[in-house]
Design an enzyme around this catalytic site. Structure first.
Site, PDB file in Angstrom:
ATOM      1  N   MET A   1     -12.192   8.164  23.869  1.00  8.90           N
ATOM      2  CA  MET A   1     -11.977   9.653  24.219  1.00  8.90           C
ATOM      3  C   MET A   1     -13.077   9.808  25.365  1.00  8.90           C
ATOM      4  O   MET A   1     -13.723  10.786  25.338  1.00  8.90           O
ATOM      5  CB  MET A   1     -12.641  10.181  22.965  1.00  8.90           C
TER       6      MET A   1
ATOM      7  N   ASP B   1      -2.006  12.899  12.521  1.00 10.63           N
ATOM      8  CA  ASP B   1      -2.781  13.563  13.828  1.00 10.63           C
ATOM      9  C   ASP B   1      -1.902  13.294  15.140  1.00 10.63           C
ATOM     10  O   ASP B   1      -0.782  12.565  15.151  1.00 10.63           O
ATOM     11  CB  ASP B   1      -4.002  13.409  14.066  1.00 10.63           C
TER      12      ASP B   1
ATOM     13  N   LYS C   1      -5.883  17.310  16.426  1.00 10.99           N
ATOM     14  CA  LYS C   1      -7.044  17.987  17.045  1.00 10.99           C
ATOM     15  C   LYS C   1      -6.923  17.632  18.504  1.00 10.99           C
ATOM     16  O   LYS C   1      -6.597  16.385  18.784  1.00 10.99           O
ATOM     17  CB  LYS C   1      -8.410  17.661  16.439  1.00 10.99           C
TER      18      LYS C   1
END
Length: 459
Positions: free
Chosen positions: A383, A248, A270
């Site tokens: 995040m 990723d 993503k």
């Protein structure tokens, strides 16, 4: 990469060596060992070089270099003490399209000699692209000490069996798996010990069972925060064995490049609001590839089981009986804190630490803000870049001091790492001004005040 490492076959090839002193003799020894037909050109030649050329059928033309000496040559090495002569050789060779090496002058080389560990037919070459030959030699000595002296015998043994293995196991992935097991097991040990008859018998047994279809396996590997040196030995070893690598956007390019060159690479990254490959599809892809008999590596940024959805990815594998291994990685909180010089716990500042998922859903968060008010607890938000205004607002609204120290670490452990510090009251404006990019990590608590004294030397 300044130079592409290649192995050049020189058996019988005509090679020109301009110079015949001590340095030229070192180069001649390498060229002759590779089977080259060496012609040395120099007014005088040292006794050692003359003996070498005579022993291996080489030639010495006594005289000064002339452009005509390049005619029909495969490559040329210039090793004279006269810079003007070396430069002329370089210019002439380039004009004729002949590869040239001017010893100790990287600017006048379109090929270079690496440091070599010779276990013929196995050869290990180490190059610093001409910038630090001493460092390359030091690495050669370390590798030389690690490799068994009989390793070349094992390479030759395996080379003699390639056709038999290819016939018995047509599938490339299954064949690679067979070789990896063979070269790490009893057959290899017998060859290294000099018992090749016993090794042949063990090989016959292995090839009989290895021709059957083997089951694939999945390795869920924590790639850490970005610095390849933080990968575990096990992670690097399994990555090298993979037929397919799924990775990723949090996995740095140098780590992906650690995979075999012929491994299939599949990007499944993503971004916030843009799940190009849905999680369910990734899970199914791992299952399908393993069922095809492939060794599959799923590279996850940080640690697979810390906000990495690793549990979801192996749940489907476990349900279908597909073997898997999980290799932990250094999670972003630990790495970012260490490289930023911010201890997550400290006797004088914080006695506990809490990891929190900071991303928002529908621009809101249902976190237990009231439970995050202890002054002696460090908060780490993963995040949390987009949700930073909400994080600061909610922590203050539920009782945290506006002057509570706060840090945002951008691209932790990488060359472009940046640490922004402020408080719950000021960080939103700082981020708006500095415009950091993901991946980022947010640390809240008094431990942030240690950053100026303890920050990583490379920052």
């Amino acid at each position: 990469m300044q130079y592409l490492p290649i192995c050049l076959k020189l058996h019988g090839a005509p090679v020109l060596l301009v110079g015949a002193g001590t340095v030229a003799t070192r180069k001649a020894r390498l060229l002759l060992r590779a089977g080259a037909d060496v012609t040395a050109v120099a007014p005088e030649a040292c006794a050692e070089l003359q003996a070498l050329l005579q022993e291996h059928g080489g030639h010495w033309r006594q005289g000064c270099y002339d452009t005509a000496d390049l005619e029909g040559k495969t490559l040329v090495v210039a090793a004279t003490p006269v810079a003007e002569v070396n430069y002329r050789v370089y210019e002439d060779a380039c004009a004729l399209g002949v590869p040239v090496n001017v010893v100790d002058a990287p600017a006048y080389c379109n090929f270079i000699f690496p440091s070599i560990v010779d276990r013929d037919p196995l050869v290990v070459a180490i190059s610093s692209s001409g910038s630090s030959p001493v460092l390359a030699r030091q690495l050669r000595h370390r590798i030389d000490a690690m490799l068994p002296a009989a390793l070349g015998r094992l390479a030759a043994f395996a080379g003699g069996l390639r056709d038999r293995v290819k016939q018995a196991i047509p599938d490339e992935s299954a064949r690679r798996l067979f070789w990896e097991k063979l070269l790490q097991g009893a057959v290899a040990e017998q060859v290294l010990a000099g018992n090749e008859a016993r090794a042949e018998a063990l090989f016959d047994e292995a090839i009989a069972s290895g021709a059957k279809q083997s089951q694939g396996e999945v390795y869920l590997i924590g790639a850490g925060p970005g610095d390849p040196d933080l990968m575990t030995f096990k992670a690097a070893r399994l990555l090298q064995s993979a037929d397919v690598v799924l990775y990723d956007r949090l996995v740095s390019t140098p780590i992906v490049d650690m995979a075999r060159r012929d491994a299939q690479r599949i990007y499944v990254g993503k971004r916030r609001g843009d799940h190009a490959v849905p999680q369910g599809q990734i899970n199914q892809q791992l299952l399908d590839l393993a069922r095809e008999g492939k060794r599959v590596v799923r590279l996850k940024g940080g640690d697979p089981f810390v906000f990495g959805r690793g549990g979801e990815e192996i749940e489907l594998l476990a349900r279908h009986g597909v073997p898997f291994q999980v290799v932990p990685g250094i999670t972003a909180a630990n790495a970012a804190a260490c490289y930023a010089g911010i201890p997550l716990t400290h006797r004088d500042y914080a006695q506990s630490v809490r990891f929190v998922a900071g991303h928002l859903k529908d621009n809101s968060s249902n976190l237990d803000w009231g439970g995050m008010q202890s002054e002696s607890e460090t908060l780490v938000f993963y995040m949390g870049l987009v949700g930073l205004p909400v994080i600061c607002e909610q922590l203050r609204a539920h009782g945290r001091r506006p002057d509570t120290p706060m840090a945002l670490v951008e691209r932790a452990t990488r060359e472009e790492q940046r640490v922004l510090t402020g408080t719950l009251a000021t960080m939103v404006d700082i981020v708006a001004s500095e415009n950091p990019q993901a991946p980022t990590l947010i640390i809240v608590g008094d431990v942030v005040t240690l950053h100026p004294q303890l920050r990583w030397y490379g920052e």
